[in-house]
Design an enzyme around this catalytic site. Structure first.
Site, PDB file in Angstrom:
ATOM      1  N   ALA A 159       6.461  80.723  99.220  1.00 14.72           N
ATOM      2  CA  ALA A 159       7.350  79.842  98.449  1.00 14.72           C
ATOM      3  C   ALA A 159       8.091  80.753  97.473  1.00 14.72           C
ATOM      4  CB  ALA A 159       6.527  78.780  97.722  1.00 14.72           C
TER       5      ALA A 159
ATOM      6  N   GLY B 238      13.078  84.063  93.860  1.00 17.20           N
ATOM      7  CA  GLY B 238      12.874  85.443  94.287  1.00 17.20           C
ATOM      8  C   GLY B 238      12.400  86.421  93.237  1.00 17.20           C
TER       9      GLY B 238
ATOM     10  N   CYS C 279       2.107  77.865  87.985  1.00 17.93           N
ATOM     11  CA  CYS C 279       2.428  77.903  86.556  1.00 17.93           C
ATOM     12  C   CYS C 279       1.935  76.606  85.934  1.00 17.93           C
ATOM     13  CB  CYS C 279       3.914  78.147  86.312  1.00 17.93           C
ATOM     14  SG  CYS C 279       4.988  76.943  87.077  1.00 17.93           S
TER      15      CYS C 279
HETATM   16  C1  LIG Z   1       6.969  77.997  91.808  1.00 16.94           C
HETATM   17  S1  LIG Z   1       8.359  77.973  92.782  1.00 16.94           S
HETATM   18  C2  LIG Z   1       8.357  79.578  93.456  1.00 16.94           C
HETATM   19  C3  LIG Z   1       8.895  80.615  92.537  1.00 16.94           C
HETATM   20  C4  LIG Z   1       9.041  81.958  93.203  1.00 16.94           C
HETATM   21  N1  LIG Z   1       7.813  82.408  93.764  1.00 16.94           N
HETATM   22  C5  LIG Z   1       9.568  83.005  92.271  1.00 16.94           C
HETATM   23  O1  LIG Z   1       8.811  83.814  91.789  1.00 16.94           O
HETATM   24  O2  LIG Z   1      10.772  83.045  92.037  1.00 16.94           O
HETATM   25  C6  LIG Z   1       7.821  77.017  94.120  1.00 16.94           C
HETATM   26  C7  LIG Z   1       8.765  77.015  95.272  1.00 16.94           C
HETATM   27  O3  LIG Z   1       8.111  76.358  96.337  1.00 16.94           O
HETATM   28  C8  LIG Z   1       9.099  75.786  97.142  1.00 16.94           C
HETATM   29  N2  LIG Z   1       8.412  74.825  98.023  1.00 16.94           N
HETATM   30  C9  LIG Z   1       7.996  73.570  97.773  1.00 16.94           C
HETATM   31  N3  LIG Z   1       7.374  73.061  98.840  1.00 16.94           N
HETATM   32  C10 LIG Z   1       7.380  74.015  99.787  1.00 16.94           C
HETATM   33  C11 LIG Z   1       6.907  74.103 101.126  1.00 16.94           C
HETATM   34  N4  LIG Z   1       6.269  73.087 101.700  1.00 16.94           N
HETATM   35  N5  LIG Z   1       7.106  75.236 101.795  1.00 16.94           N
HETATM   36  C12 LIG Z   1       7.742  76.278 101.241  1.00 16.94           C
HETATM   37  N6  LIG Z   1       8.210  76.250  99.987  1.00 16.94           N
HETATM   38  C13 LIG Z   1       8.040  75.143  99.273  1.00 16.94           C
HETATM   39  C14 LIG Z   1      10.069  75.211  96.160  1.00 16.94           C
HETATM   40  O4  LIG Z   1      11.340  75.048  96.742  1.00 16.94           O
HETATM   41  C15 LIG Z   1      10.058  76.274  95.068  1.00 16.94           C
HETATM   42  O5  LIG Z   1      11.114  77.155  95.247  1.00 16.94           O
END
Ligand SMILES: C[S@@+](CC[C@H](N)C(=O)[O-])C[C@H]1O[C@@H](n2cnc3c(N)ncnc32)[C@H](O)[C@@H]1O
Length: 782
Positions: free
Chosen positions: A378, A382, A503
């Site tokens: 996820a 980035g 988080c």
């Molecule tokens: C906490 S954020 C990630 C932040 C990222 N790791 C960063 O450091 O920039 C969670 C992410 O999970 C994505 N997300 C939610 N459900 C998901 C799924 N079933 N599969 C993949 N990504 C998912 C969301 O779109 C979001 O961008």
């Protein structure tokens, strides 16, 4: 309210050397502070005189002092804060009940500052050119530093250009100012507490017994009084036997939570959930810390530049900065900037990224190595992907996935700006892994979460999270964590690790998800994160009990480390995922992951070696033998043979048939590791070849007992009198889930139909054998 957290250092507070502190206090000519104090109306001294007004709260006297000391021939201004709790008038107060000044918190922090621990993260700083040593920032010329001490107004700071030479002076000046602010804030608190307790030392919070039910609790007339009542209630809860006025702890607690909701604007549901994570005083510190923003931090992109270079360039542009802390070699904390940090030429050229300090932690725990294959499940926008790329020095391959297409565009933007050349962006639901691709050396799952760790950034979390969210999100997180585990190659020469992070600080999204993973995947265990600070994950809380290894996970709180609330867990995968494990992608990912409420709070203890005490996976040996034996007999009967007298190998007793070619899980793992071992035992037939499945799905299958059934049947046919030259085995599988009730865990009944065709033999008629399997799905009901 907060006291300039943006100016506070992030990460573990610096070590307090008590002997030094005593000496400093003794030697210290506190002149600079007095100067400052005189200029501040209602400053430290003024408050002190209020505190000494004979109201019986002498101990409310603040303990913060600031002193100039000579250390190794250098002048330094030190804040001396005695870790005495605010508003405390009872020496017996448990240390662990303290908040920011909690000695335990400090101890925990200090324990973690072991230098050796960061060695594991060597790659973090392993650039071809030497990284800027933190000490180089801190140890600038003492004379220059001394010259920085002026009595000029704060506004002058902005005009002072920070250079590598004067950075120490400026940062020390900041410490000095912060110390004063801290002291004043404490004094303010103490003063406000006293205004309502002039009648005596025993705070009056709840109505008298006789008033109960008529008047009800005190109506808060103002925010100020509300705050005072909060601190008073905390005092009572800290020293209940002496200060309580005939009411129960529960009554005080519920009044306190109500006041917290009114004062900080939380829904009662969320305030209760968060309050329950801490002792009352620490909970107060947590809610307080959520009211002030965390420091602005940038991460140096070591693919493009070095921290020293970047710092110098930004300083020249009028940015006041400092290394984020000893624990990171790439972070810079920004105090002030004359230019928008998201639009400098260095930003546009990808020399840095604006990133919260706590976001460094999961990647540091992941510790990706050069030339590995890494999955960031996820990934958008980035921050962590690009950090991983930098640690891998653009070698190997990163698959950066996010299910949200528009967020994935931002991810692509950052990857380009920061010059990551080893990264492929994909747009799947992470639940699709490892069907999409598997066999990774490391997987990062920075899971979507409720954001209870970043309330300072997004205050809407205070009111917009419902009970539903805390069911829905953990459910998704549990599915995702299994997918993450299944996507890792346990036999990776350099890795085999999974990092799970959120988080959020809630137990439902953290320990409970990790426990679920431990329960459903006996082939993983928790390992050290390698992070030098952070509080241990809970092994028990609110009646929930978790595996003892949960203490290897790390929790981060804004009040303890001045970083966003965060959770980090690191797993090592030790073996193949059992094909009969929940959600295992052996069937193309169609199998339903069961996260029923019974499993939601999974109290099932797991033994040290990672095996569950309950019947994980649900392979019931005797039950299956019965089916195998029955199948064998009916097969012989259909052939017109007497099952009693025919087909049993010499010396084999009833029920031994299934054991002939059974592949035990441990054995299977060995076989997988050593292809020579596995070859003679596994008869490959289309659809049954575990390796073929692995290739098709990128997943991995353990040849389980279901497989041994096939082998057995095949062997019997081969060994029969008809001596067929070839045997084909076709398998179809129907799985029915029998719902769990409160008292009974769910069961999955799987019907496997085998069609065995003998080619070129006498018996060319296909035969069907039905095998029923039944397995428990859930944990122990609560
Ligand atoms: C906490 S954020 C990630 C932040 C990222 N790791 C960063 O450091 O920039 C969670 C992410 O999970 C994505 N997300 C939610 N459900 C998901 C799924 N079933 N599969 C993949 N990504 C998912 C969301 O779109 C979001 O961008």
């Amino acid at each position: 309210m907060g006291v300039g957290n943006r100016m506070k250092k992030q990460g573990p507070p610096g070590p307090l050397d008590e002997s030094l502190v005593t000496r400093k206090r003794k030697d210290a000519p506190a002149a600079p502070v007095e100067e400052k104090k005189r200029r501040r109306k209602g400053g430290l001294n003024a408050n002190k005189s209020v505190l000494g007004n004979g109201t019986g709260n002498a101990k409310l006297d603040k303990k913060a002092k600031v002193a100039v000391v000579k250390e190794n021939g250098r002048k330094k201004v030190k804040k001396v804060v005695e870790p005495e709790p605010m508003l405390e008038d009872d020496d017996s107060l448990g240390d662990d009940e303290d908040g920011i000044d909690d000695p335990d918190v400090m101890e925990d922090v200090l324990e973690g500052v072991g230098a050796g621990k960061m060695d594991i993260l060597g790659s973090d700083s392993d650039d071809s050119e030497p990284e800027l040593d933190d000490d180089e920032f801190l140890d600038s010329d003492p004379d220059v530093a001394a010259g920085m001490w002026s009595d000029e107004d704060d506004s002058d700071d902005a005009e002072e250009r920070l250079t590598a030479a004067n950075i120490v002076g400026l940062s020390e000046k900041k410490d000095w100012q912060k110390a004063i602010e801290d002291a004043e804030a404490q004094a303010e608190l103490a003063e406000s507490a006293m205004t309502t307790n002039v009648a005596g030392d025993r705070p009056k919070i709840l109505g008298d017994d006789e008033d109960a039910g008529t008047k009800g609790p005190l109506e808060p007339p103002s925010l100020q009084l509300l705050r005072t009542r909060i601190t008073d209630t905390i005092r009572v809860l800290d020293d209940f036997s002496n200060l309580a006025e005939g009411r129960s702890r529960t009554e005080y607690t519920s009044q306190l939570i109500k006041d917290i909701c009114a004062y900080y604007g939380y829904s009662e549901f969320l305030a209760t959930k968060l309050f329950n994570l801490f002792p009352p005083r620490e909970a107060f510190a947590f809610f307080e810390a959520n009211e002030t923003p965390r420091p602005v931090v940038i991460r140096t992109n070591t693919l493009r530049t070095h921290r020293r270079e970047l710092a110098q360039t930004l300083i020249n542009r009028g940015v006041q900065l400092e290394p984020v802390g000893k624990w990171s070699k790439v972070g810079l904390q920004i105090f002030e900037s004359q230019v928008p940090l998201g639009a400098t030429p260095e930003y546009l050229a990808g020399h840095y990224i604006l990133q919260a300090a706590s976001s460094f932690l999961p990647v540091m725990a992941l510790a990706p190595q050069e030339n590995e294959r890494v999955l960031d499940m996820a990934a958008a926008p980035g921050g962590k992907t690009t950090h991983i790329a930098a640690l891998m020095k653009n070698t190997g391959c990163i698959f950066a996935n996010d299910s949200n297409k528009s967020r994935a565009k931002g991810l692509i933007g950052n990857i380009h700006r920061l010059g990551c050349k080893n990264t492929i962006v994909c747009n799947y639901s992470a639940l699709e892994f490892p069907k999409v691709m598997g066999g990774f050396d490391r997987v990062l799952l920075d899971a979507p979460c409720s954001g209870t760790g970043v309330i300072a950034k997004d205050a809407s979390v205070k009111t917009n999270k419902t009970e539903q969210d805390f069911l829905r999100l953990p459910h998704l997180q549990k599915q995702l964590i299994l997918a993450a585990i299944d996507s890792v190659d346990h036999a990776s020469k350099t890795g085999g690790y999974i990092v799970y992070s959120t988080c959020s600080v809630t137990v439902e999204e953290n320990e409970q998800v990790v426990q679920y993973a431990l329960n459903k995947r006996p082939n993983v265990k928790l390992v050290e994160t390698g992070l030098s600070f952070g509080k241990e994950g809970f092994t028990s809380i609110q009646g929930k009990v978790f595996h003892p290894s949960m203490k290897l996970t790390r929790r981060y709180y804004p009040h303890a480390y001045n970083v966003d609330g965060f959770f980090v867990a690191k797993f090592k995968k030790t073996g193949l995922t059992p094909a009969n494990a929940v959600g295992a992608k052996s069937d193309g990912g169609k199998e339903k992951v069961s996260t029923t409420e019974e499993e939601f709070v999974d109290k099932t203890p797991v033994t040290e070696d990672g095996t569950m005490e309950d019947d994980f996976g649900g392979w019931d040996e005797s039950e299956d033998e019965k089916y195998i034996e029955r199948a064998r007999k009916s097969q012989l009967r259909r052939k017109g043979k007497d099952p009693k007298s025919y087909g049993r190998p010499k010396g084999e007793k009833n029920g031994d048939a299934a054991k002939v070619n059974r592949v035990e899980p441990a054995e299977a793992a060995d076989q997988a590791a050593d292809p020579k071992l596995s070859k003679p035992k596994v008869k490959k037939t289309k659809g049954d070849d575990p390796k073929a499945a692995t290739k098709a799905t990128g997943s991995e299958l353990m040849p389980t007992k279901a497989m041994s059934v096939d082998l057995e049947v095949a062997k019997k046919v081969d060994g029969s009198e008809s001596k067929p030259k070839k045997t084909k085995v076709k398998e179809s599988k129907t799985t029915v889930e029998v719902n769990a009730s409160k008292s009974k865990p769910a069961r999955t009944v799987t019907e496997i139909t085998k069609t065995i065709t003998t080619v070129n033999g006498k018996d060319s008629k296909p035969e069907k054998i039905k095998i029923k399997k039944s397995k428990k799905q859930g944990g122990v009901p609560i």
